[in-house]
Motif scaffolding. Structure first.
Motif, PDB file in Angstrom:
ATOM      1  N   GLY A 111     -87.520  26.265  13.913  1.00 24.88           N
ATOM      2  CA  GLY A 111     -88.501  25.477  13.180  1.00 24.88           C
ATOM      3  C   GLY A 111     -89.272  24.486  14.031  1.00 24.88           C
ATOM      4  N   MET A 112     -89.392  24.753  15.336  1.00 27.05           N
ATOM      5  CA  MET A 112     -90.089  23.845  16.256  1.00 27.05           C
ATOM      6  C   MET A 112     -91.569  24.250  16.317  1.00 27.05           C
ATOM      7  SD  MET A 112     -87.064  23.862  19.153  1.00 27.05           S
ATOM      8  CE  MET A 112     -87.876  22.739  20.288  1.00 27.05           C
ATOM      9  N   LEU A 113     -92.302  23.936  15.235  1.00 28.28           N
ATOM     10  CA  LEU A 113     -93.675  24.412  15.101  1.00 28.28           C
ATOM     11  C   LEU A 113     -94.619  23.732  16.085  1.00 28.28           C
ATOM     12  CD1 LEU A 113     -94.057  24.738  11.234  1.00 28.28           C
ATOM     13  CD2 LEU A 113     -93.498  26.506  12.909  1.00 28.28           C
ATOM     14  N   ALA A 114     -94.389  22.485  16.414  1.00 26.88           N
ATOM     15  CA  ALA A 114     -95.269  21.795  17.369  1.00 26.88           C
ATOM     16  C   ALA A 114     -95.189  22.457  18.738  1.00 26.88           C
ATOM     17  CB  ALA A 114     -94.890  20.318  17.467  1.00 26.88           C
ATOM     18  N   GLU A 115     -93.979  22.786  19.176  1.00 29.45           N
ATOM     19  CA  GLU A 115     -93.814  23.482  20.458  1.00 29.45           C
ATOM     20  C   GLU A 115     -94.387  24.897  20.386  1.00 29.45           C
ATOM     21  OE1 GLU A 115     -91.599  21.675  18.986  1.00 29.45           O
ATOM     22  OE2 GLU A 115     -90.999  20.133  20.444  1.00 29.45           O
ATOM     23  N   LEU A 116     -94.247  25.534  19.226  1.00 29.92           N
ATOM     24  CA  LEU A 116     -94.784  26.880  19.050  1.00 29.92           C
ATOM     25  C   LEU A 116     -96.305  26.876  19.197  1.00 29.92           C
ATOM     26  CD1 LEU A 116     -94.296  29.838  18.312  1.00 29.92           C
ATOM     27  CD2 LEU A 116     -94.345  29.182  15.902  1.00 29.92           C
ATOM     28  N   ARG A 117     -96.956  25.917  18.555  1.00 28.67           N
ATOM     29  CA  ARG A 117     -98.417  25.809  18.710  1.00 28.67           C
ATOM     30  C   ARG A 117     -98.784  25.523  20.158  1.00 28.67           C
ATOM     31  NH1 ARG A 117     -97.380  22.146  14.414  1.00 28.67           N
ATOM     32  NH2 ARG A 117     -97.563  23.170  12.370  1.00 28.67           N
ATOM     33  N   GLY A 118     -98.010  24.682  20.809  1.00 32.58           N
ATOM     34  CA  GLY A 118     -98.304  24.306  22.184  1.00 32.58           C
ATOM     35  C   GLY A 118     -98.230  25.465  23.148  1.00 32.58           C
ATOM     36  N   ILE A 119     -97.170  26.282  23.069  1.00 33.71           N
ATOM     37  CA  ILE A 119     -97.030  27.365  24.041  1.00 33.71           C
ATOM     38  C   ILE A 119     -98.050  28.471  23.792  1.00 33.71           C
ATOM     39  CG2 ILE A 119     -95.287  28.715  22.765  1.00 33.71           C
ATOM     40  CD1 ILE A 119     -93.960  29.202  25.529  1.00 33.71           C
ATOM     41  N   VAL A 120     -98.417  28.695  22.540  1.00 31.86           N
ATOM     42  CA  VAL A 120     -99.425  29.719  22.244  1.00 31.86           C
ATOM     43  C   VAL A 120    -100.762  29.360  22.889  1.00 31.86           C
ATOM     44  CG1 VAL A 120    -100.808  30.755  20.409  1.00 31.86           C
ATOM     45  CG2 VAL A 120     -98.334  30.555  20.140  1.00 31.86           C
ATOM     46  N   LEU A 121    -101.183  28.097  22.743  1.00 36.19           N
ATOM     47  CA  LEU A 121    -102.462  27.672  23.313  1.00 36.19           C
ATOM     48  C   LEU A 121    -102.380  27.489  24.832  1.00 36.19           C
ATOM     49  CD1 LEU A 121    -105.389  26.751  22.925  1.00 36.19           C
ATOM     50  CD2 LEU A 121    -104.527  24.429  22.532  1.00 36.19           C
ATOM     51  N   ALA A 122    -101.337  26.796  25.296  1.00 37.23           N
ATOM     52  CA  ALA A 122    -101.237  26.487  26.725  1.00 37.23           C
ATOM     53  C   ALA A 122    -101.103  27.745  27.577  1.00 37.23           C
ATOM     54  CB  ALA A 122    -100.044  25.558  26.971  1.00 37.23           C
ATOM     55  N   SER A 123    -100.362  28.734  27.101  1.00 34.00           N
ATOM     56  CA  SER A 123    -100.184  29.956  27.888  1.00 34.00           C
ATOM     57  C   SER A 123    -101.503  30.693  28.066  1.00 34.00           C
ATOM     58  CB  SER A 123     -99.152  30.869  27.213  1.00 34.00           C
ATOM     59  OG  SER A 123     -99.568  31.259  25.912  1.00 34.00           O
ATOM     60  N   ARG A 124    -102.322  30.732  27.016  1.00 26.42           N
ATOM     61  CA  ARG A 124    -103.611  31.422  27.127  1.00 26.42           C
ATOM     62  C   ARG A 124    -104.554  30.692  28.086  1.00 26.42           C
ATOM     63  NH1 ARG A 124    -104.847  32.993  20.856  1.00 26.42           N
ATOM     64  NH2 ARG A 124    -104.070  30.887  20.525  1.00 26.42           N
ATOM     65  N   LEU A 125    -104.614  29.373  27.960  1.00 24.89           N
ATOM     66  CA  LEU A 125    -105.493  28.615  28.853  1.00 24.89           C
ATOM     67  C   LEU A 125    -105.033  28.715  30.300  1.00 24.89           C
ATOM     68  CD1 LEU A 125    -106.114  25.383  26.733  1.00 24.89           C
ATOM     69  CD2 LEU A 125    -107.698  27.283  27.128  1.00 24.89           C
ATOM     70  N   PHE A 126    -103.726  28.619  30.519  1.00 21.69           N
ATOM     71  CA  PHE A 126    -103.205  28.673  31.887  1.00 21.69           C
ATOM     72  C   PHE A 126    -103.480  30.024  32.532  1.00 21.69           C
ATOM     73  CE2 PHE A 126     -99.747  29.920  34.754  1.00 21.69           C
ATOM     74  CZ  PHE A 126     -99.912  28.966  35.746  1.00 21.69           C
ATOM     75  N   VAL A 127    -103.198  31.107  31.801  1.00 20.07           N
ATOM     76  CA  VAL A 127    -103.400  32.441  32.371  1.00 20.07           C
ATOM     77  C   VAL A 127    -104.876  32.693  32.658  1.00 20.07           C
ATOM     78  CG1 VAL A 127    -103.298  34.914  31.834  1.00 20.07           C
ATOM     79  CG2 VAL A 127    -101.314  33.452  31.433  1.00 20.07           C
ATOM     80  N   LEU A 128    -105.755  32.250  31.769  1.00 16.18           N
ATOM     81  CA  LEU A 128    -107.190  32.441  31.989  1.00 16.18           C
ATOM     82  C   LEU A 128    -107.658  31.691  33.236  1.00 16.18           C
ATOM     83  CD1 LEU A 128    -109.831  33.659  30.957  1.00 16.18           C
ATOM     84  CD2 LEU A 128    -110.155  31.596  29.578  1.00 16.18           C
ATOM     85  N   VAL A 129    -107.247  30.427  33.375  1.00 16.00           N
ATOM     86  CA  VAL A 129    -107.665  29.631  34.535  1.00 16.00           C
ATOM     87  C   VAL A 129    -107.058  30.194  35.819  1.00 16.00           C
ATOM     88  CG1 VAL A 129    -107.501  27.357  35.618  1.00 16.00           C
ATOM     89  CG2 VAL A 129    -108.048  27.547  33.181  1.00 16.00           C
ATOM     90  N   ALA A 130    -105.758  30.511  35.796  1.00 19.99           N
ATOM     91  CA  ALA A 130    -105.094  31.000  37.001  1.00 19.99           C
ATOM     92  C   ALA A 130    -105.669  32.338  37.450  1.00 19.99           C
ATOM     93  CB  ALA A 130    -103.588  31.135  36.747  1.00 19.99           C
ATOM     94  N   SER A 131    -105.886  33.255  36.516  1.00 16.52           N
ATOM     95  CA  SER A 131    -106.389  34.582  36.893  1.00 16.52           C
ATOM     96  C   SER A 131    -107.834  34.514  37.375  1.00 16.52           C
ATOM     97  CB  SER A 131    -106.276  35.539  35.704  1.00 16.52           C
ATOM     98  OG  SER A 131    -107.011  35.062  34.588  1.00 16.52           O
ATOM     99  N   THR A 132    -108.631  33.617  36.791  1.00 17.52           N
ATOM    100  CA  THR A 132    -110.013  33.453  37.255  1.00 17.52           C
ATOM    101  C   THR A 132    -110.039  32.899  38.671  1.00 17.52           C
ATOM    102  OG1 THR A 132    -110.767  33.071  34.983  1.00 17.52           O
ATOM    103  CG2 THR A 132    -112.233  32.375  36.760  1.00 17.52           C
ATOM    104  N   GLY A 133    -109.168  31.923  38.948  1.00 18.16           N
ATOM    105  CA  GLY A 133    -109.082  31.396  40.309  1.00 18.16           C
ATOM    106  C   GLY A 133    -108.634  32.443  41.307  1.00 18.16           C
ATOM    107  N   ILE A 134    -107.645  33.247  40.932  1.00 21.03           N
ATOM    108  CA  ILE A 134    -107.164  34.307  41.825  1.00 21.03           C
ATOM    109  C   ILE A 134    -108.251  35.352  42.046  1.00 21.03           C
ATOM    110  CG2 ILE A 134    -105.519  36.219  41.984  1.00 21.03           C
ATOM    111  CD1 ILE A 134    -103.490  34.378  40.584  1.00 21.03           C
ATOM    112  N   ALA A 135    -109.028  35.650  41.000  1.00 21.08           N
ATOM    113  CA  ALA A 135    -110.132  36.605  41.143  1.00 21.08           C
ATOM    114  C   ALA A 135    -111.167  36.090  42.140  1.00 21.08           C
ATOM    115  CB  ALA A 135    -110.784  36.866  39.785  1.00 21.08           C
TER     116      ALA A 135
END
Length: 343
Positions: A111-135
């Motif tokens: 029932g940790m909904l705040a953490e659930l919202r956080g990882i869903v958003l943060a993971s997408r932003l992190f992967v997008l930024v990291a992969s764009t930099g690597i590209a």
């Protein structure tokens, strides 16, 4: 009236055969219709295995058509560039595409909904930024190393890095969908939709009289990758928004990154073991030989499908059993080992 394999067999088979097949058909019904964790994991594994089989058929057809359209030399160039982009795109997630499968079921279970919202958003932003930099670094590296690279590889590799952010995002979205046991959303975009779209876009470009070479195939792949990933992003986001109510958000990025890092190292080595041979062949042999080798080893990859299917169906369930349920965890582990070993 719900379909049942055992009931159907009783209607259409002789009674003696139906009785003998009863235990097996009962287990099939349990996998198809059971609402518990075992049934859901079994269904997801079955869907994953089916998708990979269909994907293998598409891959064989794709190899034949692409090689016919381009010739073995240009197809070999395309193969080396595409495999490299898939490898680097997977690594660009830095393990987050797998760690979300560990955290999301746990947060939902507790029932940790705040953490659930956080990882869903943060993971997408992190992967997008990291992969764009690597590209960007990859394109710069290819340009700087161009004097030491065969000239027919330079432009295709620079074009290929355009796919990297969407390949990485697609892998992350696959992890988000697997964490929610959405088998079709997880696997069909990468293994069914994208390869079919590559063929469709390639055929359209050839019909428009584009040159049948590796650069044209990479342009088709760029279009297919972006279309597939953006469609998957909209679908997964829509379903998650329905399941996760709006509210406060908590981000534990440091903890998530520390958990993702060893996963990144382990999966990176495994992914390289299954794909680095194509890179090595490309480094030492001509594109013609790369094309032949790639088509051959893809036949051997059929053995890997059972393990892949079971892993896709059960990984998120292990995360649910990590808190105070060692008996269920042990029983589930024994069962999934048999699912992998016997097939």
């Amino acid at each position: 009236m719900r379909f049942s394999a055992a009931t159907t067999a009783g209607r259409f088979l002789p009674q003696r055969w139906a009785l003998r097949m009863g235990p097996l058909l009962g287990r099939i019904d349990a996998v198809l219709f059971s609402a518990d964790e075992r049934g859901e994991a079994g269904r997801m594994s079955l869907i994953a295995f089916t998708i990979r089989i269909v994907s293998a058929v598409i891959a064989f057809v794709s190899q034949v058509l692409m090689a016919r359209w381009m010739g073995s030399f240009e197809y070999g160039i395309f193969v080396l560039v595409w495999v490299t982009m898939v490898i680097v795109g997977n690594l660009a997630c830095l393990g987050f595409h797998t760690s979300v499968i560990r955290f999301i079921p746990e947060y939902r279970e507790r029932g940790m909904l705040a953490e659930l919202r956080g990882i869903v958003l943060a993971s997408r932003l992190f992967v997008l930024v990291a992969s764009t930099g690597i590209a960007g670094l990859g394109a710069l590296g290819v340009w700087l190393a161009s004097p030491w690279i065969e000239n027919y590889y330079v432009v295709p590799f620079i074009l290929g890095v355009i796919c990297l952010p969407m390949i990485a995002m697609g892998d992350l979205l696959q992890g988000l969908a697997r964490a929610n046991s959405w088998a079709l959303f997880a696997l069909s975009p990468t293994y069914l939709v994208r390869p079919v779209l590559i063929l469709v876009f390639m055929a359209l470009m050839l019909a428009m009289h584009y040159v049948p070479d590796a650069k044209t195939a990479i342009f088709a792949s760029i279009a297919a990758t972006y279309a597939t990933t953006l469609g998957q992003l909209m679908g997964v986001t829509s379903r998650m928004d329905k399941q996760i109510p709006a509210g406060p958000m908590t981000v534990h990025f440091g903890r998530w990154f520390l958990v993702s890092l060893p996963i990144f190292l382990v999966e990176s080595f495994f992914f390289l073991l299954t794909n680095a041979d194509v890179l090595m062949v490309g480094a030492y042999l001509e594109p013609n030989d790369v094309a032949v080798y790639f088509a051959t080893v893809k036949t051997l990859a059929l053995v890997h499908f059972v393990y892949f299917a079971v892993k896709a169906g059960v990984a998120q369930r292990y995360a649910q059993f990590t808190h105070g349920e060692p008996e269920r965890l042990a029983a589930f582990a024994r069962e999934t080992v048999s699912w992998t070993f016997w097939p």
